[in-house]
Design an enzyme around this catalytic site. Structure first.
Site, PDB file in Angstrom:
ATOM      1  N   LYS A   1      29.871  56.005  29.277  1.00 40.47           N
ATOM      2  CA  LYS A   1      29.278  54.943  30.107  1.00 40.47           C
ATOM      3  C   LYS A   1      28.970  53.708  29.267  1.00 40.47           C
ATOM      4  O   LYS A   1      29.245  52.572  29.674  1.00 40.47           O
ATOM      5  CB  LYS A   1      27.986  55.446  30.767  1.00 40.47           C
TER       6      LYS A   1
ATOM      7  N   HIS B   1      52.401  80.445  44.269  1.00 39.78           N
ATOM      8  CA  HIS B   1      53.709  79.802  44.179  1.00 39.78           C
ATOM      9  C   HIS B   1      53.703  78.643  43.187  1.00 39.78           C
ATOM     10  O   HIS B   1      54.588  77.789  43.230  1.00 39.78           O
ATOM     11  CB  HIS B   1      54.146  79.335  45.565  1.00 39.78           C
TER      12      HIS B   1
ATOM     13  N   GLU C   1      30.050  70.914  32.765  1.00 38.83           N
ATOM     14  CA  GLU C   1      29.024  69.934  32.412  1.00 38.83           C
ATOM     15  C   GLU C   1      27.763  70.647  31.953  1.00 38.83           C
ATOM     16  O   GLU C   1      27.011  70.124  31.123  1.00 38.83           O
ATOM     17  CB  GLU C   1      28.729  69.014  33.603  1.00 38.83           C
TER      18      GLU C   1
END
Length: 542
Positions: free
Chosen positions: A505, A385, A354
């Site tokens: 937004k 793994h 960000e």
């Protein structure tokens, strides 16, 4: 006029230097310099950085430091510490460093010393935390508060979650802590499952107190509480706010006496050591919280004063830039060999991406180079793994930061030695690999040797500390904060705005209104988005 980054002498010198070094192998670099593992190290604030397993020479380091100097890193550090408005697009100071400054320091914003205000809030937080921890603060029905739920998103969630998990060893264990961030109702339902509202306190964290997801969850929390308490005034004992917007806090129904403020010069992703860290302070206590702040501050001071070639945040920032911009690496793996740091990579994702996920320079032109790497990772040894195979034998160069501690907080047989043996083994294997001749010498059939050989030459940093303490955590977070700052300065971008968050937004608000129109006649998007909305509206009714 700012000189374009790629036109700077040090950048051009690094481009030429890369051509001479790109074929060098770490095996040879270590063979040529038996003391390389001692020389390419630095230490500060209890953190030991071994950067010897990087594809660099003394000349590389010299040129990277020269680049930092040419790009005005020293001047920009001083500007930040002075309180200058270095967040250019929002015309704000960037002073998360003031959040951890001692009482006797003086830091000015627009001529006003902000340090007394910071400590006034810290003192209020400490008083409130002590009341919760001791049981003096009780809910509306007189029951002791036993459940703390932090509601926030982005920096109002990732920091508190990471810090709680990292310092869980130091937490008060008769309190439970849960975190709600996602607007998905499942997050709220699962976080509150099995809890008694009369024993629950919500901390609503929102800088503006208008964040859609946070306010949606806050209103749901209030309804959840009212179903049990059935008294709006009584609910006030179960809500506190962390915000800069007292008017909106009061409108929601929280007593502003129970609001803990922070300031416009604190960015969300840099706010875990502000009042946003209230849940952290309740969990670990004011003394441990202040120890964490001391770790932050000590690293800030090291960043401010240390020569660049001995400066941990600068070194890490320059090394990341070296691989990003010259080797074409696109990601950075952060691999903590400490289970308590399981949320640390997610925290660094926001901090890094960000901040530096930008393509426009401070003077408004488009960059012609890569900026932020993609940050990812998991705790060791779990990652070994799953994705380490790709790091060892894949086709991409993935620089890695390994983080380990010499002492465990939970001694259990030889577990810690096994853990750290894996850390050291991985950095060695990534650096030096295993040649086909070495594989053949083990009697492996010729046809299988290519599959079982490892090129090596994979770069790593190793950060070692004595043990994970609040002070160490503060230093570690500040290390990465200032490393991000270093890179953003050289890339000539604004690391402290986030306009990319805003567009989504706005569109989500518009689409939210359209979802109420079941006929979909008002849709004015592209054909794909229109079809998706129509399909959603049709199927949600079934």
């Amino acid at each position: 006029m700012i000189t374009p980054l790629t036109q700077r002498p040090a950048w051009k010198a690094l481009e030429a230097h890369y051509q001479t070094i790109k074929g060098m192998h770490l095996r040879q670099l270590f063979a040529d310099d038996p003391k390389r593992g001692e020389r390419f190290t630095a230490e500060a604030v209890g953190l030991y950085l071994d950067y010897s397993k990087n594809r660099i020479t003394d000349e590389t380091l010299h040129l990277l430091v020269q680049l930092a100097e040419e790009c005005g890193l020293r001047e920009r550090i001083e500007a930040m510490f002075r309180g200058d408005a270095i967040n250019v697009t929002e015309q704000r100071a960037v002073l998360h460093i003031a959040l951890r400054a001692p009482r006797n320091e003086k830091i000015l914003v627009d001529g006003n010393d902000v340090v007394p205000g910071v400590h006034a809030v810290l003192d209020r937080m400490a008083d409130f935390s002590d009341k919760i921890r001791s049981g003096d603060w009780q809910g509306h029905t007189g029951k002791r508060i036993r459940n703390i739920i932090n509601i926030g998103i982005g920096g109002s969630d990732l920091g508190p979650v990471m810090a709680y998990e990292a310092l869980r060893h130091y937490s008060l264990h008769n309190l439970s802590f849960r975190f709600i961030s996602n607007v998905d109702g499942t997050d709220f339902v699962e976080a509150t499952r099995g809890l008694d509202p009369e024993e629950t306190l919500f901390i609503i964290c929102s800088k503006t107190f208008t964040t859609t997801e946070t306010l949606a969850n806050a209103h749901t929390a209030r309804r959840w509480m009212l179903r049990q308490i059935k008294d709006l005034e009584g609910v006030r004992k179960h809500f506190v706010a962390v915000s800069t917007n007292a008017e909106e806090v009061a409108r929601f129904g929280i007593d502003t006496a129970n609001m803990f403020e922070f300031w416009d010069w604190v960015g969300g992703r840099y706010s875990m050591d502000s009042a946003i860290g209230l849940s952290t302070m309740i969990a670990v206590g004011p003394e441990n919280f202040r120890e964490m702040l001391a770790g932050f501050h000590a690293m800030d001071q090291h960043f401010y004063s240390a020569p660049f070639d001995r400066n941990l945040p600068v070194l890490m920032g320059l090394l990341s830039l070296w691989y990003n911009n010259f080797f074409g690496a696109q990601t950075l793996a952060v691999l903590p060999y400490e289970q308590y740091l399981k949320r640390f990579p997610a925290y660094l994702q926001q901090l890094t991406m960000e901040s530096n996920g930008k393509h426009i320079t401070l003077n408004g032109s488009q960059v012609d180079y890569q900026t932020s790497p993609i940050v990812w990772g998991e705790p060791g040894t779990n990652g070994q793994h799953s994705f380490y195979q790709l790091i060892h034998q894949g086709t991409r160069l993935i620089p890695c930061d390994f983080i380990g501690f010499c002492q465990t907080l939970n001694p259990l047989g030889d577990h810690h030695d096994l853990l750290m043996a894996n850390l050291f083994a991985q950095t060695e294997a990534l650096a030096f690999g295993k040649t086909e001749d070495e594989v053949k010498a083990e009697g492996v059939p010729d046809w299988l040797c290519p599959h079982r050989s490892f090129e090596g030459n994979r770069p790593t940093n190793t950060i070692l500390a004595e043990r994970l303490t609040p002070h160490t955590l503060g230093a570690l977070v500040a290390l990465y904060e200032q490393s991000v700052f270093t890179q953003g300065t050289i890339w000539q971008i604004d690391s402290f705005d986030q306009w990319g968050v805003e567009l989504g937004k706005v569109l989500a608000h518009r689409i939210g209104q359209e979802l109420e129109d079941e006929n979909g006649k008002s849709l004015k998007h592209d054909s794909s988005t229109n079809a998706l909305i129509q399909r959603y509206n049709r199927l949600k009714q079934k």
